[in-house]
Design an enzyme around this catalytic site. Structure first.
Site, PDB file in Angstrom:
ATOM      1  N   ASP A  88       0.794  -1.236   0.000  1.00  0.00           N
ATOM      2  CA  ASP A  88       0.000   0.000   0.000  1.00  0.00           C
ATOM      3  C   ASP A  88       0.826   1.286   0.000  1.00  0.00           C
ATOM      4  O   ASP A  88       0.262   2.373   0.139  1.00  0.00           O
ATOM      5  CB  ASP A  88      -0.988   0.047   1.181  1.00  0.00           C
ATOM      6  CG  ASP A  88      -2.240  -0.762   0.902  1.00  0.00           C
ATOM      7  OD1 ASP A  88      -2.471  -1.075  -0.284  1.00  0.00           O
ATOM      8  OD2 ASP A  88      -2.972  -1.087   1.855  1.00  0.00           O
ATOM      9  N   LYS A  91       3.572   1.031  -4.835  1.00  0.00           N
ATOM     10  CA  LYS A  91       4.436   0.414  -5.858  1.00  0.00           C
ATOM     11  C   LYS A  91       3.720   0.320  -7.208  1.00  0.00           C
ATOM     12  O   LYS A  91       4.262   0.741  -8.229  1.00  0.00           O
ATOM     13  CB  LYS A  91       4.863  -0.996  -5.421  1.00  0.00           C
ATOM     14  CG  LYS A  91       5.679  -1.031  -4.141  1.00  0.00           C
ATOM     15  CD  LYS A  91       6.093  -2.438  -3.768  1.00  0.00           C
ATOM     16  CE  LYS A  91       4.929  -3.335  -3.361  1.00  0.00           C
ATOM     17  NZ  LYS A  91       4.296  -2.914  -2.090  1.00  0.00           N
ATOM     18  N   THR A  92       2.510  -0.233  -7.160  1.00  0.00           N
ATOM     19  CA  THR A  92       1.757  -0.416  -8.400  1.00  0.00           C
ATOM     20  C   THR A  92       1.407   0.930  -9.026  1.00  0.00           C
ATOM     21  O   THR A  92       1.551   1.119 -10.232  1.00  0.00           O
ATOM     22  CB  THR A  92       0.470  -1.228  -8.124  1.00  0.00           C
ATOM     23  OG1 THR A  92       0.830  -2.362  -7.328  1.00  0.00           O
ATOM     24  CG2 THR A  92      -0.187  -1.693  -9.385  1.00  0.00           C
ATOM     25  N   HIS A 136       9.446  -7.849  -3.297  1.00  0.00           N
ATOM     26  CA  HIS A 136      10.675  -8.610  -3.250  1.00  0.00           C
ATOM     27  C   HIS A 136      10.499 -10.109  -3.467  1.00  0.00           C
ATOM     28  O   HIS A 136      11.464 -10.831  -3.608  1.00  0.00           O
ATOM     29  CB  HIS A 136      11.445  -8.319  -1.957  1.00  0.00           C
ATOM     30  CG  HIS A 136      10.651  -8.561  -0.715  1.00  0.00           C
ATOM     31  ND1 HIS A 136      10.198  -7.537   0.072  1.00  0.00           N
ATOM     32  CD2 HIS A 136      10.222  -9.694  -0.147  1.00  0.00           C
ATOM     33  CE1 HIS A 136       9.522  -8.045   1.090  1.00  0.00           C
ATOM     34  NE2 HIS A 136       9.526  -9.345   0.979  1.00  0.00           N
TER      35      HIS A 136
HETATM   36  P1  GDP Z   1       1.193  -1.132  -3.486  1.00  0.00           P
HETATM   37  O1  GDP Z   1       0.506  -2.113  -2.603  1.00  0.00           O
HETATM   38  O2  GDP Z   1       2.520  -0.728  -2.929  1.00  0.00           O
HETATM   39  O3  GDP Z   1       1.297  -1.577  -4.914  1.00  0.00           O
HETATM   40  O4  GDP Z   1       0.325   0.211  -3.450  1.00  0.00           O
HETATM   41  P2  GDP Z   1      -0.747   0.744  -4.495  1.00  0.00           P
HETATM   42  O5  GDP Z   1      -0.077   1.313  -5.694  1.00  0.00           O
HETATM   43  O6  GDP Z   1      -1.786  -0.278  -4.707  1.00  0.00           O
HETATM   44  O7  GDP Z   1      -1.333   1.965  -3.676  1.00  0.00           O
HETATM   45  C1  GDP Z   1      -1.994   1.802  -2.440  1.00  0.00           C
HETATM   46  C2  GDP Z   1      -2.948   2.939  -2.202  1.00  0.00           C
HETATM   47  O8  GDP Z   1      -2.219   4.166  -2.095  1.00  0.00           O
HETATM   48  C3  GDP Z   1      -3.941   3.151  -3.331  1.00  0.00           C
HETATM   49  O9  GDP Z   1      -5.197   3.463  -2.791  1.00  0.00           O
HETATM   50  C4  GDP Z   1      -3.382   4.310  -4.113  1.00  0.00           C
HETATM   51  O10 GDP Z   1      -4.362   5.062  -4.732  1.00  0.00           O
HETATM   52  C5  GDP Z   1      -2.716   5.100  -3.020  1.00  0.00           C
HETATM   53  N1  GDP Z   1      -1.587   5.895  -3.521  1.00  0.00           N
HETATM   54  C6  GDP Z   1      -0.544   5.422  -4.257  1.00  0.00           C
HETATM   55  N2  GDP Z   1       0.313   6.431  -4.518  1.00  0.00           N
HETATM   56  C7  GDP Z   1      -0.211   7.539  -3.977  1.00  0.00           C
HETATM   57  C8  GDP Z   1       0.213   8.915  -3.903  1.00  0.00           C
HETATM   58  O11 GDP Z   1       1.233   9.319  -4.444  1.00  0.00           O
HETATM   59  N3  GDP Z   1      -0.584   9.758  -3.208  1.00  0.00           N
HETATM   60  C9  GDP Z   1      -1.739   9.355  -2.616  1.00  0.00           C
HETATM   61  N4  GDP Z   1      -2.435  10.243  -1.980  1.00  0.00           N
HETATM   62  N5  GDP Z   1      -2.154   8.100  -2.646  1.00  0.00           N
HETATM   63  C10 GDP Z   1      -1.416   7.208  -3.307  1.00  0.00           C
END
Ligand code: GDP
Length: 480
Positions: A88, A91-92, A136
């Site tokens: 969260d 990354k994606t 990872h």
């Molecule tokens: P992952 O689990 O690392 O792949 O994270 P995700 O890309 O799925 O992002 C998790 C949550 O964080 C989602 O609800 C995204 O919309 C939110 N999010 C990701 N990047 C940002 C950002 O730069 N700013 C904000 N406010 N939310 C973000």
């Protein structure tokens, strides 16, 4: 060296049954799993209309490894980046946002395809390749298969959350692999963002960013708002420059499979990152234990391309089967070479697997006999009646392979089920256990499985004699 009928059939791409039939015509009775000597194999190969070539294992290995490049042939290549970080933290989202910064793709059209990796071209013309599987787990799995495709790790840390368990894990994995880290402090669009706290926390994990006197590059970004993505890319290119990433694009190509699947319409599809050389349509390639002629190369926009230079992710179509992510892909000069290598790898894999499960103490013994280090095959014999046990022992002990001095040594023989002590005995001498009209008890079966002791069951004495005879002769055949 010997070859099983099945292996020989594979090498020739013939059906096993046809090889067995051909052998029968020559008066040799063998099943798919049985081994035949090199001379017999050569005859069968000719009989089936192929040209027999005897190869040493070292020969095959050289073909797989390839040779080294000289400095003047090397040219810069794009860096390959893996994004890691806590769940969260974005990354994606970051991978999606970075993907949209590609300038070349927009002009060329095509629809974004998730093939496991993508490449962006920046306004400056520089390119960066991103592995599309964040985290990872994939990184570690690839490394476990010996594939170090990643040049730079982008560590995503959410500025509103800070360093979390998976952040630390990611740091450990990157450090273990010796891959430099660039920190992307994400979600900096949020009012609750505390990027300085992130930098502070990273200190505790020996990740010292530039602003704090270290040499780790860090960039405050927002994947969601698209802030500073260009700065992050600049940092990646700067890091790449330090690493002096170079490859020779004009050589026999090799690369790594980053993703592979069986596509309903297109057959086996492997996404490959070329490491050296250039893969072209029409090339004969070996990927892991699969091979094929490259029918098409498809880029991350779903567009067919004629070739793929270093660090360009492409889908390779035309393989005979689906390789594993992390396996190496090499271009070879002929189909027979491809068969040799895949067969060689399959054998190595079997050997590695049997070594791992403890299986193969018998195989070890075979090797020793082959190498002239052992002159006997130890066997434990168990049977249902004393008479047959004696008959079998007697016959086997008289058995000496023609042209060889390898003999059978009966470790023990007796009446009754195969027990744990039989397995222990066979295991200690790297021998096998023969059961004549008796079975192993469950404990013995488990033990044999664990220790890799082979148990063979028979109900016809002649078959025992015949099999053991084959083992003795087969073990000493010259290399095929
Ligand atoms: P992952 O689990 O690392 O792949 O994270 P995700 O890309 O799925 O992002 C998790 C949550 O964080 C989602 O609800 C995204 O919309 C939110 N999010 C990701 N990047 C940002 C950002 O730069 N700013 C904000 N406010 N939310 C973000």
């Amino acid at each position: 060296e010997v070859i099983t009928v099945g292996d020989l059939a594979n090498r020739m791409a013939e059906r096993g049954a046809d090889v067995v039939k051909s052998l029968m015509r020559m008066g040799v009775m063998a099943t798919i799993t049985q081994t035949i000597d090199a001379d017999t194999a050569e005859l069968v190969v000719q009989e089936l209309g192929h040209r027999p070539v005897r190869v040493a294992e070292s020969d095959v290995e050289i073909g797989v490894m390839g040779n080294e490049d000289v400095a003047e042939d090397l040219v810069s290549r794009p860096p390959v980046v893996t994004v890691m970080g806590h769940v969260d933290h974005g990354k994606t989202s970051l991978l999606d946002a970075l993907r949209k910064t590609d300038v070349a793709g927009r002009e060329a059209g095509g629809i974004t395809q998730h093939i496991g990796a993508y490449q962006v071209q920046l306004k400056s013309g520089s390119k960066i390749t991103f592995i599309d599987t964040p985290g990872h787990a994939a990184f570690t799995e690839m490394r476990a298969r010996g594939a170090n495709v990643t040049d730079v790790v982008v560590l995503v840390v959410a500025a509103d959350d800070g360093v979390m368990p998976q952040t630390i894990e990611a740091i450990r994995h990157a450090k273990a692999a010796g891959v430099p880290i660039i920190v992307a402090i994400n979600k900096c669009d949020l009012p609750s963002a505390k990027p300085d706290r992130v930098r502070q926390e990273l200190l505790q994990h020996e990740l010292v960013v530039e602003g704090m006197g270290g040499d780790v590059l860090d960039v405050e970004v927002s994947a969601k708002a698209g802030i500073n993505l260009d700065k992050l890319e600049e940092a990646i290119l700067l890091q790449a420059e330090i690493l002096e990433l170079k490859a020779n694009p004009r050589r026999t190509a090799d690369g790594v499979v980053v993703e592979a699947k069986l596509d309903k319409g297109r057959g086996p599809v492997a996404t490959v990152l070329v490491k050296r050389g250039t893969v072209k349509v029409g090339d004969i390639v070996v990927a892991g234990s699969e091979w094929g002629r490259v029918r098409a190369l498809v880029n991350d926009r779903g567009i067919n391309v004629p070739d793929a230079p270093p660090a360009m992710p492409v889908e390779v179509l035309g393989l005979g089967g689906v390789p594993l992510a992390g396996e190496e892909m090499v271009v070879v000069d002929s189909e027979s070479r491809a068969r040799e290598i895949t067969e060689y790898r399959a054998r190595k894999k079997r050997e590695a697997e049997s070594a791992k499960s403890g299986r193969g103490s018998l195989e070890q013994m075979f090797k020793q006999i082959q190498a002239g280090e052992a002159k006997e095959l130890p066997i434990v014999i168990k049977g249902d009646v004393q008479g047959s046990v004696e008959a079998i022992s007697g016959a086997l002990e008289k058995l000496t392979a023609e042209h060889t001095e390898v003999k059978v040594r009966v470790l023990t023989s007796g009446v009754g089920a195969i027990t744990e002590s039989d397995i222990t005995l066979a295991n200690a001498s790297k021998g096998l256990v023969v059961g004549f009209n008796v079975r192993a008890n469950p404990q013995a079966r488990d033990m044999a499985k664990r220790d890799g002791v082979e148990i063979r069951y028979y109900s016809i004495i002649y078959n025992i004699i015949d099999d053991v005879k084959q083992m003795l002769t087969g073990m000493l055949s010259p290399t095929l």
